[in-house]
Design an enzyme around this catalytic site. Structure first.
Site, short mmCIF file in Angstrom:
data_model
loop_
_atom_site.label_atom_id
_atom_site.label_comp_id
_atom_site.label_asym_id
_atom_site.label_seq_id
_atom_site.Cartn_x
_atom_site.Cartn_y
_atom_site.Cartn_z
CB SER A 46 48.77 23.48 65.19
OG SER A 46 48.51 24.36 64.05
CE LYS A 47 52.46 25.48 59.53
NZ LYS A 47 53.28 25.17 58.38
NE ARG A 48 47.30 26.22 59.08
CZ ARG A 48 47.75 24.93 58.82
NH1 ARG A 48 47.61 24.22 59.65
NH2 ARG A 48 48.23 24.68 57.61
CD GLN A 88 49.98 29.85 59.83
OE1 GLN A 88 50.79 29.01 59.04
NE2 GLN A 88 50.83 29.90 61.10
#
Ligand code: GLU
Length: 562
Positions: free
Chosen positions: A256-258, A301
């Site tokens: 995930s982008k996280r 984020q």
């Protein structure tokens, strides 16, 4: 002859190009090689979330990877050939969507709906209260004539009349998938601002651009019944759909982008639990309020620069997620493409040693890629494996090629090193190259050439190495270190071969093996017992540093040293 394959990559410019997006682009590109057409379309209908900077970033990332396009937005040298099927930005194609919507409305396949966002919210809440899923359906008493009259003067959306019966989707990877009730709602195709929704624009454009094959991530599978139903209603061709495996981390979590925030958050928690005073240094990078909310909310984020500063403070290597992360981390684009190609596809061939063939270039992929070897299961992204690929590719470069790539990398990410003289930099990179897993390794003080990038007074002596190589033996390593200082100081030409010769002569004079002097020297110069070949190590450091470090080591590690 069969019609040529036409594929497209259709990113939404709302952020960086993620590794999953890059994989999708690569597969679409590969399938179209050898006579097909691959085009790039920017899905920017979500105006609030799209940005020009993100478009520029996406194009640059794709160009860096070598996933080039002929048809698509113009950018730099890659040109772009706006054929009649352009423009390639959806926000410039609104008339096409309006025309297709008119056809649907005229055929009573789409209809205006007038609920305000608040009314829709209330309907959603009511469904929730009844524990049922909210699905908008045209009311049985819908008055079409009246609705069409109201359209001229009242804000409205257009909704598509989804069929009442289950929709069957044929997928080239997953086979036949049936979508029942849950998916059958009358979704919006044109919003109140006259912009299309993703579902609508994607279908209109795929038809207008002659797309024959849609390869995209499995997260889009649930969208496909909507797309297929729209295609049927509009009398369009139905392209071949192929949904690609989802990417997972080795620990089984979904990539995930996280993930970058997740890694940093875990380390901040660990460090501050072990030592609460560590928090104040962290708060210099992330202001206290922001830090607190970020620690509490795992969806939150940090800005990418803040996150990078934090990672630098924690000496943490952030997991690469975006193409830009891989570039910054010093991976070679050809290697990234090679690894991406294995995420859900395999060539099904053996290498010379009889193992599954895994190393290949873009040309090989272009020649061999086919949908029948795309897997159904999840794909595991293992950065360690990618690092191994990268290290091997770096080892295969020659010194000149590595230096050129490293120079480009430095110009983009770490200009400081470029201030060094070129002959030194060439020598340095040649010495450390085969020990580098990435281009960034060569510039890192924690990398294999770090000893040459730190100041003499910053060498930290490793206790075990000191005990083993300096304190033990008779004569001790320290004594031998003292002995080799003078010949090194007197060397006319401070070059690797002459240096090695001098060390050999000193060991002969002491009647010890060369290692008995080499290892103490390594400890004195680098702090530890591992370094590139001895002569190279000393040559890149230069005489002045070598002598200063020997003196410092004798003073620190010798009797009475601190
Ligand atoms: N714009 C969509 C995305 O970025 C494209 C999906 C598709 O390929 O249909 O995910």
């Amino acid at each position: 002859m069969a019609d040529p394959i036409v594929t497209r990559f259709a990113p939404s410019p709302t952020g960086h190009l993620h590794v999953g997006g890059a994989r999708t682009a690569l597969f679409n590109w590969a399938l179209a090689q050898g006579g097909g057409r691959y085009l790039l379309r920017i899905e920017d209908t979500d105006q609030a979330r799209s940005s020009e900077a993100a478009v520029a970033g996406l194009l640059e990332d794709l160009a860096w990877l070598g996933i080039d396009w002929v048809e698509g937005p113009r950018w730099g040298e890659l040109g772009g050939d706006p054929r009649e099927i352009g423009p390639y930005f959806q926000a410039q194609r609104l008339e096409d969507y309006a025309a297709a919507a008119r056809i649907l409305v005229e055929g009573d396949l789409a209809y205006p709906a007038f609920e305000s966002p608040e009314e829709l919210d209330a309907m959603r809440r009511a469904a929730q209260a009844e524990k049922s899923r909210f699905r908008y359906r045209r009311p049985p008493d819908f008055d079409r004539e009246a609705a069409l009259r109201r359209m001229a003067s009242e804000p409205h959306v257009l909704r598509f009349r989804m069929p009442e019966t289950p929709v069957l989707v044929t997928d080239a990877v997953l086979g036949e998938v049936e979508f029942g009730e849950d998916h059958l709602d009358d979704f919006v195709i044109l919003k109140r601002d006259r912009f299309p929704t993703y579902h609508f624009s994607v279908v209109v454009d795929d038809e207008a651009m002659g797309v024959t094959h849609v390869l995209r991530g499995q997260e889009h599978l649930n969208n496909t019944p909507r797309h297929v139903s729209l295609q049927r209603a509009l009398g369009y061709r139905i392209p071949v759909y192929a949904h690609l495996p989802i990417l997972f981390n080795p620990d089984g979590s979904k990539m995930s982008k996280r993930d970058k925030d997740k890694a940093a958050r875990a380390l901040v928690k660990q460090r501050t639990a072990a030592d609460p005073s560590a928090r104040s240094a962290i708060e210099q990078v992330v202001p206290p309020d922001r830090l607190a909310s970020w620690l509490d909310d795992k969806r939150s984020q940090l800005e990418s620069e803040t996150l990078r500063d934090l990672a630098a403070l924690l000496a943490l290597d952030l997991p690469p997620i975006d193409v830009e992360d891989f570039r910054r981390a010093g991976f070679l684009p050809e290697v990234v493409c090679n690894y991406l190609a294995l995420l859900g596809w395999s060539p099904g061939q053996k290498d010379e040693e009889g193992r599954d063939l895994e190393r290949f270039d873009r040309a090989f992929l272009a020649q061999h890629f086919s949908l029948d070897r795309v897997g159904r299961g999840n794909a595991k992204f293992d950065v360690e494996k990618l690092l191994a690929f990268n290290q091997d590719a770096i080892a295969e470069l020659d010194d000149g090629a590595f230096f050129a790539l490293f120079g480009e990398w430095c110009a983009r990410y770490d200009e400081g090193l470029l201030a060094r003289e070129e002959p030194w930099l060439r020598r340095f990179t040649a010495v450390v190259r085969t020990r580098c897993r990435t281009l960034a390794d060569a510039a890192s003080t924690r990398g294999p050439g770090g000893f040459a990038l730190i100041a003499d007074e910053d060498v930290r002596f490793d206790d075990k190495a000191v005990a083993r190589h300096l304190e033990r033996g008779d004569p001790s390593g320290l004594v031998l270190l003292g002995e080799v200082r003078a010949p090194l100081a007197a060397l006319a030409d401070f070059r690797a071969d002459a240096i090695e010769e001098a060390v050999r002569a000193a060991s002969d004079a002491q009647s010890v093996g060369m290692g008995r002097i080499a290892q103490p020297l390594r400890v004195a110069l680098t702090g530890g017992a591992a370094s590139p070949p001895l002569g190279d190590t000393l040559e890149v450091l230069g005489r002045e540093s070598v002598l200063a470090r020997i003196d410092r080591c004798l003073a620190r590690c010798g009797p009475g040293g601190s």
